[in-house]
Design a protein around this motif. Structure first.
Motif, PDB file in Angstrom:
ATOM      1  N   ASP A   1      36.206  -3.429  14.041  1.00  0.00           N
ATOM      2  CA  ASP A   1      36.994  -3.143  12.843  1.00  0.00           C
ATOM      3  C   ASP A   1      37.896  -1.923  13.002  1.00  0.00           C
ATOM      4  N   SER A   2      37.403  -0.925  13.719  1.00  0.00           N
ATOM      5  CA  SER A   2      38.137   0.337  13.801  1.00  0.00           C
ATOM      6  C   SER A   2      39.467   0.226  14.558  1.00  0.00           C
ATOM      7  N   VAL A   3      39.634  -0.830  15.347  1.00  0.00           N
ATOM      8  CA  VAL A   3      40.883  -0.983  16.108  1.00  0.00           C
ATOM      9  C   VAL A   3      41.647  -2.233  15.704  1.00  0.00           C
TER      10      VAL A   3
ATOM     11  N   THR B   1      39.363   5.070  32.455  1.00  0.00           N
ATOM     12  CA  THR B   1      40.602   5.849  32.412  1.00  0.00           C
ATOM     13  C   THR B   1      40.610   6.670  31.124  1.00  0.00           C
ATOM     14  N   GLN B   2      41.000   7.927  31.243  1.00  0.00           N
ATOM     15  CA  GLN B   2      40.918   8.844  30.112  1.00  0.00           C
ATOM     16  C   GLN B   2      42.120   8.675  29.193  1.00  0.00           C
ATOM     17  N   VAL B   3      41.833   8.571  27.915  1.00  0.00           N
ATOM     18  CA  VAL B   3      42.872   8.553  26.876  1.00  0.00           C
ATOM     19  C   VAL B   3      42.628   9.758  25.970  1.00  0.00           C
ATOM     20  N   THR B   4      43.641  10.579  25.824  1.00  0.00           N
ATOM     21  CA  THR B   4      43.535  11.742  24.962  1.00  0.00           C
ATOM     22  C   THR B   4      44.659  11.693  23.939  1.00  0.00           C
TER      23      THR B   4
ATOM     24  N   LEU C   1      47.823   5.279  17.569  1.00  0.00           N
ATOM     25  CA  LEU C   1      46.646   6.012  18.043  1.00  0.00           C
ATOM     26  C   LEU C   1      46.378   7.236  17.184  1.00  0.00           C
ATOM     27  N   ASN C   2      45.114   7.541  17.023  1.00  0.00           N
ATOM     28  CA  ASN C   2      44.712   8.755  16.321  1.00  0.00           C
ATOM     29  C   ASN C   2      43.680   9.488  17.153  1.00  0.00           C
TER      30      ASN C   2
ATOM     31  N   VAL D   1      48.649  11.410  24.677  1.00  0.00           N
ATOM     32  CA  VAL D   1      49.630  10.857  23.746  1.00  0.00           C
ATOM     33  C   VAL D   1      49.450  11.541  22.397  1.00  0.00           C
ATOM     34  N   GLN D   2      50.525  11.662  21.662  1.00  0.00           N
ATOM     35  CA  GLN D   2      50.462  12.269  20.337  1.00  0.00           C
ATOM     36  C   GLN D   2      49.937  11.273  19.316  1.00  0.00           C
ATOM     37  N   PRO D   3      49.337  11.758  18.256  1.00  0.00           N
ATOM     38  CA  PRO D   3      48.910  10.852  17.184  1.00  0.00           C
ATOM     39  C   PRO D   3      50.071   9.989  16.708  1.00  0.00           C
TER      40      PRO D   3
END
Length: 115
Positions: A60-62, A109-112, A84-85, A11-13
């Motif tokens: 905190d980060s999410v 599951t991979q998230v990129t 997402l970043n 997914v794109q930022p």
């Protein structure tokens, strides 16, 4: 007991993904569920948790970007990820904590997140 995650991908930022974790063999409604992730070169870390009654907690980060939900009639928990970043890239795992039993993990599951 089985936990099967799905929904990862590229997914794109700024984009969104929704991960699913379908469970079997658990008394799901009584099980605490959690999402973890392992980012490249880092240890596995907690993302957030949800109790059997739907109370959630996030790191905190999410906070404010990710939402965990569950459906006790479908034995499934979801992780909705928005805004997402690149720092969110990693393998995402769900974990089940049944009452008075050990933890169970899915395969991940991979998230990129990349442009």
């Amino acid at each position: 007991v089985q936990l099967v995650e799905s929904g990862g991908g590229l997914v794109q930022p700024g984009g969104s993904l929704r991960l699913s974790c379908v469970t079997s063999g658990l008394i799901f409604r009584l099980s605490g569920m959690a999402w973890y992730r392992q980012r490249p070169g880092k240890q596995r870390e907690l993302v957030g948790t949800i109790t059997g009654t739907g109370r959630t907690n996030y790191v905190d980060s999410v906070q404010g970007r990710f939402t965990i939900t569950r459906d006790n009639t479908k034995d499934t928990v979801w992780l909705q990820m928005n805004s997402l970043n690149t720092e969110d890239t990693g393998v995402y795992y769900c974990k089940a904590t049944p009452p008075n039993k050990r933890d169970y993990w899915g395969q991940g599951t991979q998230v990129t997140v990349a442009s």
